[in-house]
Design an enzyme around this catalytic site. Structure first.
Site, PDB file in Angstrom:
ATOM      1  N   LYS A  33      26.094  67.051  37.376  1.00 32.22           N
ATOM      2  CA  LYS A  33      26.984  68.084  36.855  1.00 32.22           C
ATOM      3  C   LYS A  33      28.343  67.515  36.440  1.00 32.22           C
ATOM      4  CE  LYS A  33      28.964  70.441  40.059  1.00 32.22           C
ATOM      5  NZ  LYS A  33      30.388  70.048  40.001  1.00 32.22           N
ATOM      6  N   THR A  34      28.968  66.734  37.304  1.00 31.94           N
ATOM      7  CA  THR A  34      30.305  66.210  37.017  1.00 31.94           C
ATOM      8  C   THR A  34      30.277  65.289  35.811  1.00 31.94           C
ATOM      9  OG1 THR A  34      30.864  66.336  39.374  1.00 31.94           O
ATOM     10  CG2 THR A  34      32.267  64.961  37.989  1.00 31.94           C
ATOM     11  N   ASP A 224      34.662  74.591  36.336  1.00 32.65           N
ATOM     12  CA  ASP A 224      33.715  73.912  37.223  1.00 32.65           C
ATOM     13  C   ASP A 224      33.470  74.779  38.458  1.00 32.65           C
ATOM     14  OD1 ASP A 224      32.041  71.972  38.206  1.00 32.65           O
ATOM     15  OD2 ASP A 224      33.646  70.673  38.954  1.00 32.65           O
ATOM     16  N   GLN A 255      24.122  77.570  45.084  1.00 32.93           N
ATOM     17  CA  GLN A 255      25.102  76.946  45.967  1.00 32.93           C
ATOM     18  C   GLN A 255      26.356  77.801  46.117  1.00 32.93           C
ATOM     19  OE1 GLN A 255      25.439  72.519  45.731  1.00 32.93           O
ATOM     20  NE2 GLN A 255      24.185  72.721  43.892  1.00 32.93           N
ATOM     21  N   ARG A 610      21.949  67.871  50.488  1.00 37.78           N
ATOM     22  CA  ARG A 610      22.910  66.779  50.721  1.00 37.78           C
ATOM     23  C   ARG A 610      22.182  65.467  50.989  1.00 37.78           C
ATOM     24  NH1 ARG A 610      25.886  68.482  47.798  1.00 37.78           N
ATOM     25  NH2 ARG A 610      24.261  70.023  47.489  1.00 37.78           N
TER      26      ARG A 610
END
Length: 751
Positions: A33-34, A224, A255, A610
């Site tokens: 995503k980033t 974001d 999330q 995670r």
């Protein structure tokens, strides 16, 4: 074509190169995503968009800084001209420029939480309200929640439902406090953090020329972690993008876990309704985790009804099954997890930083901290203090320390006005000076205050001394550590004060006190501890809180302990999700509605995703709660996981049963909720021989019979030597095969 595009998959490339018009990027966990958001901004700049006309909003300064560095690496120094930062930092910048419209000057102060609470205390005192009823934390959170819903002080006072709610809570004056607080902030030319959002909305609502200015200034608006936005944040970004309609939101509804902070999942679920012409691109390839972990996460989140459908997949290897560890107690859960980390670290040549223990509440950290310390494994607490360093824990321990040792001046200073008794710092200083002048202890002065000091201040001091003397008498009568600690917590007022604070922080502190009492109860119930006095317990605690306490020494090689909420956005090679029990995870407080339960399930999804290579679930059959042993049921979330991905053999191993790997159906049966009165079978635990004494194992060899205090009798089948580490593989008669590190395993060699 730009080099960085060549490393993107097709959906990522489509998101990066999308031109004008609304865009929603649904980014699954570990999907890059980033990188996509960063490259999209770089792509826009390379294709002629002025960086000054790009607004990029994030939730942390760290995220904004990392993104800016990546963009600068791709397009050069032009990246520094982007309007990029957190919602609060960007809107504060706009408010400083346009402050005059709202009657502020451009150099207005920004109050932090302590400033706000200090002002609220003053107002509560000025209005002569009972601060035990109008607790500052409660009032602060009430006002903060209202402003995040864009409810002003006047709206608050004029809303009959809100007023009725306050009256029912016996706090009918909150509206008046809110009004006074707003006026005092304005008079001080100050805004608090909530005002930065609230006042930006007011600015754009009431001054259309200002709104028009920024609507034309920002050609592209990027948001974001869109699933975490609240009503106020979404309204601002929607207004800013209304002219050019180039709004790009990036997030994952799966999330969304911050409803308690005001986050509104409806923002992302209904985005397509607000922007019917939106282009939706789904990033579904997970680059982080194994296939087993990804499939497990999918099987869990599929049960949520409120979601945007997507199918996350990965091309990574299949990976190992997910271990499920069942422990007799929360204390044993700590030992089993710590041992599993120690053994995995040795066997796989890993470092401490490869491991993370994730729990639902901060109070759960104690058992894992103690177990890791005993094995010499360094760790760090993220998103909270080490258990024994938390204020409420230190407060109660200070009482217990002073009861045992009246020469402990630091403990005295901590507790004499805790809870508040009207004994100020000046009075405490006077006691210390008087003790020094007469060459006696501070307790001598306090316990006989009328011999040394006169005046009204002597009354609360005398009451405090009487309380301490009553505690000392109970110690002399032979009360054990738990009886003493429980009595002190209740009669000192510490427990009552925390119980009455119904904020999230207050509830957490109250739970932490209960967890400390649980630890003391375990200490008393432990047959290995012959001395069960308060003094003996304090000695054992001092070993856990002295110089070996983890600190900020720059050593990053530590096992990470954190709540799941704090873990969002992070990743670790090996993850242990602990405390998988009903009423703990999912939390008992999140079972009132489907919406609450689905948020808890999203939290479980976040925890699972995670993990990169290895994932472990654990739960305890019993857990100390409120000083009593509570029998626990496995979490419904464990039952919701597709059983094909679970290795349940450790659910029997940890109970000292024969080591077999039951079928998924057998496991489901094994996890059927039991009655609250059921107990683990007494015969499941090995009772060491009366003459048990650990032998010197330096000469231990294959074929010898041994006894372990927990696993019972067994035969050594193998000895492994790796440097200075010697391991023994022992086939126990009832507990199955175990690999033990001989440097700390207690074994009695049978002749």
């Amino acid at each position: 074509m730009t080099d960085y595009l060549s490393g993107l998959n097709e959906p990522q490339r489509q998101a990066v190169t999308h031109g004008d018009g609304p865009l929603m990027i649904i980014a699954g966990a570990g999907s890059g995503k980033t990188r996509v958001l960063t490259y999209r901004i770089a792509y826009l700049i390379e294709n002629g968009v002025d960086p000054f006309r790009i607004l990029s909003l994030t939730f942390t300064n760290k995220a904004a800084g990392e993104m800016r560095q990546r963009i600068e690496k791709a397009v050069g120094y032009e990246a520094r001209n982007i309007w990029m930062g957190t919602f609060h930092s960007v809107f504060a910048k706009i408010l400083r420029i346009e402050a005059r419209y709202l009657g502020y000057t451009s150099d207005f102060s920004i109050y932090d939480t302590d400033d706000s609470k200090s002002l609220l205390r003053s107002i509560i005192k000025e209005y002569k309200l009972d601060d035990k009823v109008y607790k500052v934390n409660v009032v602060f959170n009430r006002i903060s929640g209202a402003k995040n819903r864009l409810v002003s002080a006047d709206d608050y006072l004029n809303n009959a439902l809100i007023q009725a709610d306050d009256a029912a809570a016996r706090m009918p004056e909150i509206g008046r406090i809110f009004k006074a607080y707003t006026m005092r902030c304005f008079q001080a030319n100050a805004m608090d953090f909530d005002d930065l959002l609230f006042n930006t909305n007011i600015l754009f609502r009431d001054f259309l020329e200002v709104l028009n200015k920024y609507q034309h200034k920002f050609k592209h608006v990027m948001v974001d972690e869109f699933q975490d936005t609240n009503v106020s944040q979404y309204l601002i970004t929607r207004k800013l993008s209304a002219v050019h309609r180039n709004i790009c939101v990036v997030g994952d509804d799966a999330q969304s876990i911050y409803a308690f902070r005001g986050a509104n999942i409806e923002n992302i679920l209904n985005f397509e309704k607000d922007f019917p012409d939106v282009r939706t691109i789904k990033l579904e390839q997970n680059y982080r985790s194994t296939q087993t972990i990804v499939n497990t996460a999918n099987s869990v989140i599929a049960r949520n009804k409120a979601q945007l459908k997507k199918e996350v997949f990965t091309h990574n290897d299949e990976g190992t099954l997910i271990d499920v560890i069942k422990a007799n107690s929360d204390n044993e859960e700590g030992r089993l997890i710590a041992t599993a980390i120690f053994e995995e670290k040795m066997q796989q040549s890993l470092t401490n930083s490869h491991f993370a223990i994730l729990y639902r509440t901060n109070a759960q950290s104690r058992a894992f901290e103690e177990a890791l310390r005993k094995l010499g494994v360094k760790y760090r607490i993220v998103g909270g203090l080490s258990f024994y360093q938390r204020k409420e824990i230190k407060d109660l321990l200070a009482y217990l320390r002073f009861i045992v040792n009246q020469q402990d001046e630091e403990a005295f200073k901590r507790i004499i006005n805790l809870p508040k008794r009207g004994i100020g710092d000046t009075t405490v200083a006077k006691i210390a000076v008087t003790a020094a002048e007469h060459n006696v202890s501070i307790w001598q002065v306090t316990g006989h205050i009328h011999q040394y000091v006169s005046g009204r201040s002597t009354t609360p001091i005398e009451q405090f001394a009487t309380l301490i003397k009553s505690y000392m008498l109970l110690v002399e009568q032979g009360k054990d550590a738990y009886e003493m600690a429980s009595h002190v917590a209740k009669t000192s007022g510490l427990l009552r004060e925390l119980y009455e604070d119904k904020t999230v922080e207050g509830l957490s502190r109250y739970e932490n006190i209960q967890e400390l009492l649980n630890a003391i109860k375990e200490f008393v119930d432990n047959a290995d501890n012959e001395d069960k006095t308060l003094s003996a317990f304090l000695q054992s605690v001092s070993l856990l809180t002295n110089a070996d306490e983890p600190d900020d020494d720059g050593d990053t090689d530590r096992v990470t302990l954190m709540t799941i909420h704090s873990a969002k956005g992070l990743e670790f090679r090996n993850v242990y999700i602990v405390g998988m029990e009903e009423d703990l995870f999912p939390s008992q407080m999140m079972l009132e509605s489907r919406q609450d339960l689905e948020e808890e399930r999203r939290l479980f999804y976040v925890a699972i995703t995670r993990a990169e290579r290895k994932l472990t679930f654990s739960y305890a059959e019993s857990r100390y709660q409120w000083g009593r042993l509570k029998m626990c049921e496995p979490s419904r979330f464990l039952l919701e996981v597709d059983q094909r991905y679970l290795n349940t053999s450790k659910t029997t191993r940890s109970l000292n049963e024969r080591e077999t790997s039951p079928s998924p159906m057998a496991f489901l049966k094994n996890m059927t909720p039991r009655s609250a009165t059921s107990r683990p079978a007494a015969s499941s635990a090995h009772v060491p021989s009366s003459d048990f004494k650990a032998s010197d194992t330096s000469t231990l060899s294959e074929g010898q019979r041994v006894e372990h205090p927990k696993f019972g009798f067994g035969l050594v089948s193998q000895i492994d030597v790796n440097g200075t580490d010697r391991k023994a593989v022992v086939k126990f008669d009832t507990a199955g095969e175990k690999t033990l590190l001989l440097s700390f395993a207690k074994l009695r060699i049978l002749e």
